[in-house]
Design an enzyme around this catalytic site. Structure first.
Site, short mmCIF file in Angstrom:
data_model
loop_
_atom_site.label_atom_id
_atom_site.label_comp_id
_atom_site.label_asym_id
_atom_site.label_seq_id
_atom_site.Cartn_x
_atom_site.Cartn_y
_atom_site.Cartn_z
N ASP A 60 -4.70 -6.63 6.45
CA ASP A 60 -5.91 -5.83 5.96
C ASP A 60 -7.06 -7.27 5.62
O ASP A 60 -8.35 -6.61 6.26
CB ASP A 60 -5.63 -5.12 4.72
CG ASP A 60 -6.96 -4.30 4.49
OD1 ASP A 60 -7.76 -4.24 5.18
OD2 ASP A 60 -6.82 -3.71 3.16
N ASP A 90 -2.45 -18.26 2.15
CA ASP A 90 -3.80 -18.79 1.82
C ASP A 90 -4.19 -19.91 2.80
O ASP A 90 -5.34 -19.90 3.03
CB ASP A 90 -3.58 -19.22 0.39
CG ASP A 90 -2.13 -19.84 0.17
OD1 ASP A 90 -1.42 -19.99 1.09
OD2 ASP A 90 -1.93 -20.82 -0.84
N TYR A 109 0.92 -1.33 -0.09
CA TYR A 109 0.01 0.06 0.01
C TYR A 109 0.92 1.43 0.13
O TYR A 109 0.33 2.40 -0.33
CB TYR A 109 -0.82 0.09 1.40
CG TYR A 109 -1.88 -1.20 1.31
CD1 TYR A 109 -2.11 -1.94 0.17
CD2 TYR A 109 -2.63 -1.26 2.50
CE1 TYR A 109 -2.92 -2.88 0.13
CE2 TYR A 109 -3.58 -2.23 2.40
CZ TYR A 109 -3.66 -3.11 1.23
OH TYR A 109 -4.86 -4.20 1.27
N ASP A 142 -10.30 -8.48 8.41
CA ASP A 142 -11.76 -8.40 8.06
C ASP A 142 -12.35 -9.60 8.30
O ASP A 142 -13.50 -9.99 8.70
CB ASP A 142 -11.85 -7.67 7.02
CG ASP A 142 -12.01 -6.33 6.83
OD1 ASP A 142 -11.59 -5.69 7.97
OD2 ASP A 142 -12.57 -5.71 5.91
N LYS A 175 3.86 -15.30 2.64
CA LYS A 175 3.60 -16.10 1.43
C LYS A 175 5.11 -16.39 0.73
O LYS A 175 5.58 -16.07 -0.11
CB LYS A 175 3.05 -15.30 0.37
CG LYS A 175 2.57 -15.94 -0.97
CD LYS A 175 1.61 -17.15 -0.76
CE LYS A 175 1.02 -17.77 -2.03
NZ LYS A 175 0.37 -18.95 -1.74
#
Ligand code: NAD
Length: 361
Positions: free
Chosen positions: A251, A227, A146, A255, A195
């Site tokens: 992020d 994942d 980001y 959620d 990852k």
């Protein structure tokens, strides 16, 4: 202890829910012999109304002079509020982005707790959530994808977009240390999510996290690919204590984790910098649809205040007392409208604050 707390009540339900959190803090102060000195700060729409901007330099300076900041929420209804006729850099949310940057808040903490009393709100099967769960998502907040360089260019007649994902070892080390510190105050387990089978930034992440782990021999470290983590959160959420991860993975996972707990009115959060300073706020927004009606759930803000006691002030016993009081109110069947279910007693914002404050022991 004498502590200076900056208070941003904010907009919408913000003033209602922060008032209840202050009520609980005052009771903690009385019971445990601390004094909390509050400095009221304006941000968001409330600041636009007075100063024409969502955050002034004076407010930033005043926030920096406090030991921690407790915040409600900012913003209004984007369709009807005049704040949203201003250019984006003058709107309420710009104040929030600026204060996070000014205070160098690089670590975001979001607990995801399923209380046994509220398990009806959880969309997962009962056999998976029996007994509830309690995890902490620790997300890096100021680096990664980001904040990397980005551009969109035409190459050989084809539009092509680039976003770069960069982490240096210092950024990883400081968030990892925070994660292990938090784990030491909990069940002493860190799941570091990356990852590393694909990304270089993840391989560096894993290496630095392992170095930091060697300084915390009491904490069990495991690595998990992002994942797999997304899957495990719905398959077996009870396995997690602290989930430590970079900005974008955090992020998305935070959620997902909060959705499996049920109500937004129960979700606390904290953003910390390199010192003990933190900004504590509920995860939800200013809920303009219910503002001023005395029905908002103040528990997320009260639990955010408990996080402030624990992580900024190291008052663990006092934080436990707040969390126990919340549990007691829930187990006695009191509910605000958002967590109401059959056979329970519906109460408003102020009564919820009174009951929790009254149960501080
Ligand atoms: P929201 O979280 O304010 O509301 C979503 C839904 O959840 C609404 O139905 C609301 O009534 C309910 N809700 C939220 N908190 C509640 C509580 N404590 N008790 C009971 N019900 C609650 O999200 P939104 O409607 O998308 O956003 C409203 C405003 O809040 C916007 O201006 C948005 O920009 C702002 N916002 C601010 C923050 C922040 O201050 N950190 C975060 C998110 C959204």
């Amino acid at each position: 202890m004498n502590l200076k707390i900056g208070v941003i009540k904010g907009d919408g339900i913000g003033p209602e829910i922060v008032t209840e959190a202050m009520k609980v803090l005052n009771q903690v102060g009385e019971t445990y012999g601390h004094s909390f000195d509050y400095t009221q700060l304006l941000m968001g729409g409330a600041s636009i109304d007075v100063h024409g901007v969502p955050l002034t330099d004076e407010t930033v300076a005043a926030a920096k002079s406090c030991d921690a900041v407790l915040m409600g929420s900012i913003g209004g209804d984007a369709k009807t509020s005049p704040w949203y006729r201003l250019e984006p850099s003058k709107r309420p949310e710009a104040g929030l982005l600026r204060i996070r940057k000014e205070l160098n808040l690089f670590a975001n903490l979001r607990p995801a707790v399923l209380y046994d009393e509220l398990k009806g709100a959880c969309p997962l099967k009962e056999e998976i959530t029996e007994g509830g769960f309690d995890m902490m998502i620790m997300r890096e907040l100021t680096g990664g994808l980001y904040f990397g360089e980005r551009k969109t260019v035409e190459e050989d007649g084809v539009m092509t977009a680039y976003d770069s994902l960069t982490y240096n070892e210092k950024e990883i080390r400081r968030i990892a240390k925070r994660g292990f510190d938090i784990a030491m105050k909990r069940r002493k387990k860190v799941t570091s999510v990356d990852k590393a089978n694909v990304l270089d930034s993840s391989r560096l992440w894993r290496k630095v996290v392992e170095e930091v782990a060697s300084e915390y021999p009491e904490v069990a470290l495991e690595h998990m690919l992002v994942d797999n983590c997304a899957m495990q959160l719905v398959k077996d959420p009870k396995q997690f204590d602290v989930i430590l991860t970079e900005n974008m993975f955090g992020d998305i996972l935070s959620d997902e984790a909060s959705m499996v707990t049920g109500s937004i009115g129960m979700l606390a959060s904290a953003s910390l910098n390199e010192t003990k300073f933190g900004l504590y706020e509920p995860s939800g927004g200013s809920a303009p649809d219910i503002a001023g009606r005395g029905i908002a759930n103040p528990i997320a803000t009260i639990l955010s205040a408990a996080m402030m006691l624990r992580y900024s002030f190291d008052l663990d016993k006092e934080a436990d007392a707040v969390e126990q009081a919340v549990l007691r109110v829930l187990s006695e069947g009191y509910r605000t409208i958002d967590i109401m279910s059959e056979g329970k007693q519906q109460i408003g914002t102020e009564k919820m604050g009174d009951l929790i404050a009254g149960y501080i022991e």
